[in-house]
Design a protein around this motif. Structure first.
Motif, short mmCIF file in Angstrom:
data_model
loop_
_atom_site.label_atom_id
_atom_site.label_comp_id
_atom_site.label_asym_id
_atom_site.label_seq_id
_atom_site.Cartn_x
_atom_site.Cartn_y
_atom_site.Cartn_z
N PHE A 27 0.84 -1.20 0.00
CA PHE A 27 0.00 0.00 0.00
C PHE A 27 0.87 1.25 0.00
N GLU A 28 0.23 2.40 -0.23
CA GLU A 28 0.97 3.65 -0.37
C GLU A 28 1.75 4.01 0.88
N ASP A 29 1.28 3.61 2.05
CA ASP A 29 1.99 3.94 3.29
C ASP A 29 3.15 3.00 3.57
N GLY A 30 3.40 2.06 2.66
CA GLY A 30 4.51 1.13 2.82
C GLY A 30 4.14 -0.16 3.51
N SER A 31 2.94 -0.26 4.01
CA SER A 31 2.51 -1.49 4.68
C SER A 31 2.15 -2.56 3.67
N MET A 32 2.12 -3.80 4.14
CA MET A 32 1.77 -4.94 3.30
C MET A 32 0.80 -5.83 4.03
N LYS A 33 0.01 -6.56 3.24
CA LYS A 33 -0.80 -7.63 3.82
C LYS A 33 -0.79 -8.80 2.84
N ALA A 34 -1.09 -9.97 3.36
CA ALA A 34 -1.09 -11.16 2.51
C ALA A 34 -2.23 -11.09 1.51
N LEU A 35 -1.93 -11.49 0.29
CA LEU A 35 -2.96 -11.55 -0.74
C LEU A 35 -3.91 -12.71 -0.47
N ASP A 36 -5.17 -12.52 -0.80
CA ASP A 36 -6.12 -13.62 -0.68
C ASP A 36 -5.78 -14.73 -1.67
N MET A 37 -5.29 -14.33 -2.87
CA MET A 37 -4.94 -15.31 -3.90
C MET A 37 -3.43 -15.26 -4.11
N GLN A 38 -2.70 -16.16 -3.48
CA GLN A 38 -1.25 -16.20 -3.61
C GLN A 38 -0.88 -17.02 -4.84
N SER A 39 0.05 -16.49 -5.64
CA SER A 39 0.28 -17.04 -6.98
C SER A 39 1.76 -17.21 -7.27
N ILE A 40 2.02 -17.91 -8.36
CA ILE A 40 3.38 -18.21 -8.80
C ILE A 40 3.59 -17.65 -10.20
N ASP A 41 4.75 -16.99 -10.39
CA ASP A 41 5.16 -16.46 -11.69
C ASP A 41 6.62 -16.82 -11.88
N THR A 42 6.95 -17.62 -12.90
CA THR A 42 8.34 -18.01 -13.11
C THR A 42 8.83 -17.57 -14.48
N GLY A 43 10.14 -17.59 -14.65
CA GLY A 43 10.72 -17.25 -15.94
C GLY A 43 12.06 -17.90 -16.15
N MET A 44 12.23 -18.46 -17.36
CA MET A 44 13.51 -19.06 -17.76
C MET A 44 13.76 -18.69 -19.20
N GLY A 45 14.85 -17.96 -19.45
CA GLY A 45 15.17 -17.56 -20.80
C GLY A 45 15.60 -18.76 -21.64
N LEU A 46 14.90 -19.00 -22.77
CA LEU A 46 15.22 -20.17 -23.59
C LEU A 46 16.63 -20.08 -24.15
N GLU A 47 17.04 -18.90 -24.58
CA GLU A 47 18.38 -18.76 -25.16
C GLU A 47 19.45 -19.08 -24.13
#
Length: 891
Positions: free
Chosen positions: A211-231
């Protein structure tokens, strides 16, 4: 050795076995993230899934996403060719979870893929975690990574954020150790920038919201995002330390070497690398609808193309090179990305056209550069004014000049370049202000200069996301539009077509991404700022629109579809008219609206029923053919050389869109001898001619001298028209108690019968009038005025058409003299006068009629001295009219 194609397949197939949906790569032009110029990572197409704005029928996905980093904040262009791992185009392999699995599954997936599927030695692998992420640390230990090879990183390198606010979370990475023979240290060490430890995998744990004040809270929907460069993983698995030594890149480099007869590993090595990389980015961008231009994405494409073309020039290529390398690229990547196969002809043609034109200016520009450098002290930077001249006169972007100077160990006075650019813009604005444009024209000029041209996405999509760059109300820029207010919205990109070339502007909707109940209705779309800015005329329905807002954009699909069908039909109509009437037929204007089309063309006379039927039949024949509608970018001269039709009086730039449709074997038309319609056109069109549906011509009339106008309808409107005609015919058949040809014969008989009856009635009226009947209300007696016999009579029960034959009969009975007849036709008056030949020199029938008409509330009247006619508004003044005529007789 596994090829890059094999590695890509292995990755996707592994995650498919783990329950992931294989999702095709999205286009390089992002439609759901207005902050990006090009897609630069695998997660871009899933952004709205991560934020919860969108739902799909899967919660696990895997992709091989094509990416470009060559513009905006993600720009690797300057490093390409000089380093082992920088590319303008690359492929990002990824697996994603949208609120399904999390760390306990994502880390084992990564480890199993890397060590078992790809067979990489676990002893050569190191992992990193965010310094506070004890959970990830323990999972890595559990899969078998020793603690001394799990490195805690306390910097933002291992913490991902979508922006200052919104979803965020820690990362974990896998690094490969190339061994002590390569300089460098592990991540987090002072020597981490070396090449010994190379990152091959990154996993983002999207678990918090900031949030704008710098605070955080856990997301209701926690997700995964990965990346691997093929080259990068490809180089590792193929035992290479350089991405350009992988099988795919090497094949493109060797194609360049064969085409130029220059050793791929000799002094020209770097040039071949640039060409190979840029071949991929330019080809994929063109395949995804980006065309070279002087603004926005098209300008980035042109910069990449011209950079590659300069390197081809340095290799000694005398003729255009890039287009000859496209088949090699298609062979390597066309199976994984079928859009390359579909667009191969367009890619080759665009590259050849661009390189042909650029070569004409390249040598002059390079000579200027060499001349300027010859007069400078050793090592001195090129003056900014000279760099600007190269840009302004020869089309050399600044980075192309910098690239050329880099090889000579020199730089550019960038501040001087910027000053020259600012000076030119100031002159342009002054010229605009005095050009006589609309009072608010300066506003649009300012917007165009501040933000550049609007990127148009509407050739490929009717939905997208865009960011508000400017708002205009009452001729001035404003920060916001409130509910109920009307104004203009300028976006960085849009699928809305702005009115041009006879095609009306799109309508539709703008909606807030976070709250679809708030937004605006688009009433019209127009070009502003010299055609560079697309302006959406809107009324805010609910909420506010503010500069900087990101919006969902949706064109009215049904309306656009009808417009597309009508526009494509005008192209088929144009060629059908040329075939039916001759090559003199040329477009003189058009309207492509959702409900109808209008087409004006040069032709001196009305079309016959047979010609109209032939044209309508021809258009429908090519609609049923259902051939593909193709688009190419060419120079106007090249377009005309293949027979493309241009709009009379239209001004065209350096490049034009050429739209082709219809195939007629052996017609001798077009470059291939088969294309039916080829026209220069910037509008939107159907994908197949069959999408037009049906064509029905509604009218053919004169528009102006030497110009005819056809109006017609297509699609559902044409079907509705035909149904309406059919229903009317059915009612007629029912009334006649006859169908088909029998109804036609019956109508012909009735019309013939009516004509006979009308003739008989007219004859009876005349006989009655001549016999003294007919309801005469005044006159009827012959008297002599000025030595000339004169008969004046007011009749009822007759029409104006009956008067001339009555005049002739009275003249025959008189033998010599003048006759004036006034017919009372329901309050109005019809007037006729006749004079026998022997007294024409004394009395004129025209004078008699004009005198009478003036008293009857009419004007003029005319004819011959022996027979004239006219009319008036008020038959009650018949007596005064007769007296006026008598006055003329008395002289």
């Amino acid at each position: 050795m596994a090829s890059l194609n094999d590695i890509r397949s292995t990755f996707l197939n592994y995650f498919e076995r783990q329950g992931h949906e294989i999702v095709s790569s999205s286009p390089l032009v992002p439609r759901n993230d207005p902050t990006l110029m090009f897609v630069n990572s695998g997660m871009v197409q899933f952004k709205n899934l991560f934020t919860g704005v969108e739902r799909r029928d899967y919660v696990r996905a895997t992709t091989a996403q094509k990416c470009v980093r060559a513009g905006g904040k993600h720009n690797d262009l300057d490093n390409v060719g000089y380093t082992a791992r920088h590319h303008t185009f690359f492929e990002m392999l990824g697996n994603f979870s949208f609120g399904d699995y999390f760390k306990s599954d994502a880390i084992p997936f990564a480890w199993e893929l890397v060590t078992r599927e790809f067979g990489i030695d676990p002893k050569r692998l190191y992992t990193t975690v965010y310094h506070t992420d004890d959970e990830a640390f323990e999972i890595w230990k559990k899969v078998g990574v020793p603690e001394d090879r799990i490195i805690r990183i306390a910097t933002s390198d291992n913490f991902w954020q979508m922006g200052p606010t919104g979803p965020c979370g820690p990362c974990t990475e896998i690094f490969y150790d190339h061994g002590p023979e390569v300089w460098g240290g592990p991540p987090g060490s002072p020597e981490e920038d070396g090449d010994r430890f190379i990152e091959i995998w990154n996993v983002v744990f999207m678990q918090n919201e900031q949030f704008e004040d710098g605070s955080m809270k856990a997301l209701d929907m926690q997700s995964i995002d990965t990346g691997m460069g093929l080259e990068r993983i490809g180089a590792l698995l193929q035992g290479k330390h350089d991405n350009y030594d992988t099988d795919l890149m090497r094949s493109l480099i060797e194609a360049s070497a064969n085409a130029t007869s220059v050793d791929p590993d000799g002094p020209g090595k770097m040039h071949h690398r640039v060409i190979a990389d840029h071949l991929r980015s330019t080809s994929f961008l063109i395949a995804d609808g980006v065309m070279p231009s002087n603004d926005g994405r098209g300008y980035v494409l042109r910069r990449i193309m011209r950079r590659a073309m300069r390197h081809a020039h340095l290799l000694g290529a005398a003729d255009p090179l890039m287009h000859r390398l496209v088949p090699s690229l298609v062979r390597q990547m066309g199976t994984a990305y079928p859009e390359l196969n579909r667009a191969q002809a367009l890619i080759e043609e665009t590259l050849q056209s661009e390189e042909t034109r650029f070569k004409q200016t390249l040598e002059r520009g390079l000579r200027l550069l060499d001349d300027e450098l010859g007069g400078l002290p050793e090592g001195a930077a090129l003056p900014g004014q000279t760099a600007f001249k190269l840009y302004d006169t020869y089309g050399f972007p600044l980075d192309l000049t910098q690239d050329a100077l880099r090889e000579k160990g020199r730089g550019v006075d960038v501040e001087g370049f910027d000053a020259a650019m600012a000076e030119q813009k100031a002159r342009a604005r002054a010229a605009w202000s005095g050009s006589g444009e609309a009072a608010d024209g300066a506003v649009w000029f300012d917007i165009a200069e501040a933000h550049g041209a609007t990127d148009f996405l509407g050739y490929d999509t009717e939905t997208a996301e865009g960011q508000i760059l400017a708002l205009v109300r009452d001729g001035a820029q404003v920060d916001a539009l409130s509910s109920g207010e009307t104004g203009w919205v300028v976006l960085n990109q849009t699928p809305f077509y702005a009115e041009a070339g006879g095609q009306v502007g799109d309508t539709g909707w703008l909606r807030r991404l976070e709250n679809e109940d708030e937004g605006a209705t688009v009433r019209d779309t127009q070009k502003m700022g010299g055609g560079r800015v697309t302006a959406h005329h809107v009324t805010v329905d609910r909420g506010n629109l503010s500069v900087g807002d990101a919006l969902g954009l949706e064109v009215d699909h049904a309306r656009r579809g009808a417009i597309r069908a009508n526009h494509s039909a005008t192209h088929l109509l144009h060629e059908a008219l040329r075939q039916a009437l001759g090559d003199h037929v040329a477009q003189r204007g058009s309207l492509n609206a959702p409900d109808r089309l209008r087409f004006d063309f040069s032709h001196s006379k009305a079309l016959s029923a047979e010609e109209i039927a032939k044209v309508e039949q021809e258009v429908n024949a090519f609609i049923r053919q259902n051939s593909a509608v193709t688009t190419r970018i060419m120079t106007p001269d090249d377009a005309r050389a293949i027979g493309a039709q241009a709009l009379f009086g239209e001004k065209y730039g350096e490049e034009v869109r050429v739209v082709s449709m219809g195939v007629q074997h052996g017609s001798g038309k077009g470059a291939d001898g088969q294309t039916w319609s080829i026209e220069l056109c910037g509008g939107t069109h159907v994908a197949q001619t069959g999408d037009i549906g049906t064509f029905a011509l509604t009218s053919e009339t004169a528009s102006s001298a030497g110009v005819r106008r056809i109006e017609a309808v297509t699609g559902q409107a044409a079907l509705d028209l035909l149904r309406s005609r059919d229903a009317a015919l059915g009612r007629i058949e029912a009334l006649l108690k006859a169908g088909g040809d029998g109804a036609v014969d019956r109508v012909a008989a009735l019309l013939d019968e009516r004509r006979k009856m009308e003739s008989e009635i007219s004859s009876l009226r005349r006989e009655l009038a001549m016999a003294g009947g007919g309801g005469q209300v005044a006159g009827g007696e012959t008297r002599e005025i000025g030595g000339v016999r004169f008969l004046a009579q007011v009749l009822s029960g007759v029409t104006g058409k009956d008067l001339p034959p009555l005049i002739d009969e009275h003249k025959a009975r008189l033998g010599s003299g003048a006759v004036l007849l006034i017919a009372d036709t329901g309050g109005k008056a019809a007037v006729a006068a006749g004079v026998t030949e022997d007294v024409v020199g004394t009395v004129s029938a025209v004078d008699l009629v004009k005198a009478a008409v003036a008293e009857l509330g009419g004007k003029g009247g005319g004819g011959r001295p022996d027979m004239a006619q006219g009319g008036g508004k008020d038959a009650s003044n018949a007596e005064a009219a007769i007296k006026a005529a008598e006055a003329v007789m008395g002289g």
